[in-house]
Write a protein that holds these residues in place. Structure first.
Motif, short mmCIF file in Angstrom:
data_model
loop_
_atom_site.label_atom_id
_atom_site.label_comp_id
_atom_site.label_asym_id
_atom_site.label_seq_id
_atom_site.Cartn_x
_atom_site.Cartn_y
_atom_site.Cartn_z
N ILE A 217 0.84 -1.21 0.00
CA ILE A 217 0.00 0.00 0.00
C ILE A 217 0.87 1.25 0.00
O ILE A 217 0.63 2.20 -0.74
CB ILE A 217 -0.95 0.00 1.22
CG1 ILE A 217 -1.96 -1.13 1.11
CG2 ILE A 217 -1.66 1.34 1.36
CD1 ILE A 217 -2.63 -1.49 2.43
N HIS A 218 1.91 1.24 0.83
CA HIS A 218 2.80 2.41 0.89
C HIS A 218 3.52 2.63 -0.43
O HIS A 218 3.65 3.77 -0.90
CB HIS A 218 3.81 2.26 2.03
CG HIS A 218 4.63 3.50 2.24
ND1 HIS A 218 5.97 3.57 1.90
CD2 HIS A 218 4.29 4.73 2.70
CE1 HIS A 218 6.42 4.78 2.17
NE2 HIS A 218 5.43 5.50 2.65
N GLU A 220 2.46 1.85 -3.42
CA GLU A 220 1.48 2.41 -4.36
C GLU A 220 1.21 3.88 -4.02
O GLU A 220 1.09 4.72 -4.91
CB GLU A 220 0.16 1.62 -4.30
CG GLU A 220 0.25 0.22 -4.87
CD GLU A 220 0.36 0.19 -6.38
OE1 GLU A 220 0.07 1.23 -7.02
OE2 GLU A 220 0.74 -0.85 -6.94
N HIS A 221 1.11 4.17 -2.73
CA HIS A 221 0.77 5.51 -2.25
C HIS A 221 1.82 6.54 -2.67
O HIS A 221 1.48 7.67 -3.03
CB HIS A 221 0.64 5.47 -0.72
CG HIS A 221 0.16 6.75 -0.11
ND1 HIS A 221 -1.08 7.29 -0.40
CD2 HIS A 221 0.75 7.60 0.78
CE1 HIS A 221 -1.24 8.42 0.28
NE2 HIS A 221 -0.13 8.63 0.99
N GLU A 223 4.04 6.02 -5.16
CA GLU A 223 4.47 5.69 -6.53
C GLU A 223 5.93 5.28 -6.54
O GLU A 223 6.77 5.81 -7.27
CB GLU A 223 4.22 6.89 -7.47
CG GLU A 223 2.75 7.24 -7.58
CD GLU A 223 2.50 8.41 -8.52
OE1 GLU A 223 3.47 9.06 -8.96
OE2 GLU A 223 1.32 8.66 -8.83
N ASP A 238 6.08 7.05 7.88
CA ASP A 238 5.40 6.36 6.77
C ASP A 238 4.25 5.50 7.29
O ASP A 238 3.15 5.48 6.72
CB ASP A 238 6.38 5.47 6.01
CG ASP A 238 7.44 6.25 5.26
OD1 ASP A 238 7.18 7.41 4.91
OD2 ASP A 238 8.53 5.68 5.03
N ASP A 241 1.43 7.69 8.39
CA ASP A 241 0.70 8.25 7.23
C ASP A 241 -0.31 7.25 6.67
O ASP A 241 -1.45 7.61 6.35
CB ASP A 241 1.69 8.65 6.13
CG ASP A 241 2.48 9.89 6.47
OD1 ASP A 241 2.10 10.59 7.42
OD2 ASP A 241 3.50 10.16 5.78
N ILE A 242 0.13 6.00 6.54
CA ILE A 242 -0.77 4.97 6.01
C ILE A 242 -1.91 4.69 7.00
O ILE A 242 -3.06 4.48 6.59
CB ILE A 242 0.00 3.67 5.67
CG1 ILE A 242 1.02 3.93 4.56
CG2 ILE A 242 -0.96 2.56 5.27
CD1 ILE A 242 0.43 4.45 3.26
N LEU A 245 -4.38 7.32 6.54
CA LEU A 245 -5.10 7.07 5.28
C LEU A 245 -6.22 6.06 5.51
O LEU A 245 -7.37 6.28 5.07
CB LEU A 245 -4.13 6.56 4.21
CG LEU A 245 -4.74 6.08 2.90
CD1 LEU A 245 -5.39 7.24 2.15
CD2 LEU A 245 -3.69 5.40 2.02
N LEU A 257 -8.47 -0.10 -2.26
CA LEU A 257 -7.15 0.52 -2.15
C LEU A 257 -6.08 -0.34 -2.83
O LEU A 257 -5.98 -1.54 -2.57
CB LEU A 257 -6.80 0.69 -0.66
CG LEU A 257 -5.65 1.64 -0.31
CD1 LEU A 257 -5.98 3.07 -0.74
CD2 LEU A 257 -5.37 1.59 1.18
#
Length: 508
Positions: A217-218, A220-221, A223, A238, A241-242, A245, A257
């Motif tokens: 997920i991170h 992808e988040h 890029e 990090d 942050d996720i 989210l 997601l």
């Protein structure tokens, strides 16, 4: 092992997985098939710790579907291991008998120590971490280990996992604020019992599906420009942050997601709460992902029986051996290129033109041994293939940034190609770092030229500075003209980086 194929069935509390390993040309086993079924056996463990018949039926049905695969591959060596859901079941004898009578398999129930130990083995045999804390949160249990200098020091298995935490604390698909408070209070109470976790300030290394999903997920988040999640490192910020989210999304949005398996959408938040609190307790800013876990630990133990080698002596050396076999690397040639590159770098250090630490030495040795590896595919575009292969293949023992450094140095052709290759990752490095890796790449290219005919003729290299000219004195044991021709073509790359003229003098 005499067989060409080998299989492990991992009966977890959330998922059941069949992994088939096939022996490759180097003689080692690599994963060739990976079949997963979401069974959620932990959900069928009632208050009396009886695995209900519905759960047993799902287990048998899943194993029968795997049986079709194992029979197709004509597999005989099949390890079938079970973890918390079966271990915690008071009717485990009935489960074992049912599996044995209705399928081809015999279940081995792993103890808490075995489950924790296999996770630790997987981490120390496939990552660069010599000390750390591992966490493997499954559906029905959570294993924590502390290892130091690659030796297991402490372990503990908690009788709760993402499914049991979800059942105990979260009524709907998404937790309320009050439910989160109760969950966090429970985790604090549980983990605080382990005094050996306090303030260790070591990386927290996540194992298993929930940790893998968090890393995916991170990536992808943000890029992320790199392939693979094994040995991926996230900071504490990090992870926060996720987590923010997740809590900002509706459940339907969470299910969609990128990077999150849909079947984990309702259990990912309890898992992340475990990671968050452990990072706080350990006082660490590093969360790393090991894609290798319990199954790999079982496999390491099984394939090293009788050798007392369940912990590999050196992870990166094992990886180099695999690369050498896969890409037909001439080991004698690689050794001489590496030796020449080290000799040149040490001579430049004496003149104050280069400064390398212990890690740089390791990078130089490995990169020079792997130089021009891409010629295995095509000699004309070998540099391009070298960078692609090394930057896109998982190399156990090398974190992602380290892998890019090795790929850049081992694929060095000229400064322009170097800049193109590093473009996606430029923000990972300082200007000084890039200048150093460019120079080391140029040194490797010269070292490679000094063994152009693969006769291993170079015996000594000395460098001195005369009137702002660097004079390389190369002593050889045979005629050196082919090597001289190649070096004269390639020395310009070193000249550009050092901003000095270079002269080569050969003698034999």
């Amino acid at each position: 092992m005499a067989q060409e194929k080998y299989a492990i069935i991992d009966i977890g509390s959330n998922t059941i997985r069949l992994v088939i390993y096939t022996r490759d040309k180097s003689g080692r086993f690599t994963e060739s098939e990976n079949v997963k079924a979401v069974a959620r056996l932990r959900s069928y463990l009632n208050e009396e710790n009886i695995l209900e018949q519905e759960g047993i039926d799902i287990l048998i049905k899943t194993l029968k579907s795997f049986q079709g695969v194992t029979r197709h591959h004509q597999l005989e060596a099949i390890k079938c291991v079970a973890t918390a859901a079966v271990r915690q079941a008071v009717n485990q004898d009935d489960i074992i008998k049912a599996v044995q009578s209705e399928t081809d398999f015999s279940i081995r129930i792993l103890s808490e120590f075995e489950e924790a130990n296999y996770g630790y083995l997987a981490v120390v045999n496939s990552t660069p971490f010599t000390s750390g804390i591992t966490v493997d949160i499954g559906g029905g249990s959570t294993e924590i280990t502390y290892f130091k200098n690659r030796q297991l020091i402490y372990f503990y298995s908690f009788p709760f996992g993402v499914l049991s935490l979800k059942e105990q604390f979260i009524e709907g698909d998404m937790p309320t604020k009050e439910e989160l408070r109760e969950l966090r209070s429970f985790l604090k109470e549980q983990f605080d019992q382990l005094e050996w976790l306090n303030d260790k300030r070591l990386p927290l290394i996540g194992i298993g599906g929930s940790a893998r999903n968090l890393a995916q997920i991170h990536q992808e988040h943000i890029e992320y420009p790199f392939s693979g999640v094994h040995q991926y490192v996230m900071s504490k910020d990090d992870v926060e942050d996720i987590n923010e989210l997740f809590n900002s999304l509706e459940f339907s949005e969470l299910q969609r997601l990128e990077g999150l398996s849909k079947d984990r959408a309702d259990i990912i938040i309890p898992a992340v709460e475990v990671f968050r609190y452990l990072m706080e307790l350990i006082d660490t800013k590093q969360f790393a992902l090991s894609r290798k876990g319990l199954r790999d630990g079982v496999f390491y133990e099984e394939t090293t029986k009788g050798f007392d080698l369940s912990v590999f002596p050196n992870v990166v050396e094992e990886s180099f051996h695999e690369l050498a076999v896969d890409y037909d690397i001439n080991l004698t040639h690689a050794f001489h290129v590496s030796t020449s590159a080290m000799l040149i770098s040490k001579e430049l250090e004496k003149l104050g033109l280069l400064s390398l630490d212990e890690q740089d030495d390791k990078r130089l040795k490995l990169s020079s041994a792997l130089y021009n590896l891409g010629s295995y595919i095509d000699s004309e575009s070998s540099h391009q293939h070298t960078f692609y292969l090394l930057s896109n293949r998982t190399i156990d023992g090398l974190l992602h940034k380290e892998r890019v450094i090795i790929a850049l140095m081992a694929s060095f052709k000229n400064r322009n190609v170097f800049k193109r290759n590093v473009a996606l990752y430029e923000e990972w490095f300082t200007k000084d770092e890039l200048a150093k890796y460019t120079l080391l790449g140029a040194i490797i290219k010269v070292a490679y030229s000094l063994n152009a005919t693969k006769r291993d003729i170079v015996e000594t290299i000395a460098v001195e500075e005369k009137d702002d000219v660097l004079v390389f004195s190369v002593h050889c044991r045979e005629d050196w003209k082919p090597e001289q021709y190649q070096v004269e073509k390639q020395k310009k790359h070193v000249e550009k980086q050092l901003k000095k003229s270079v002269e080569f003098k050969f003698d034999s």
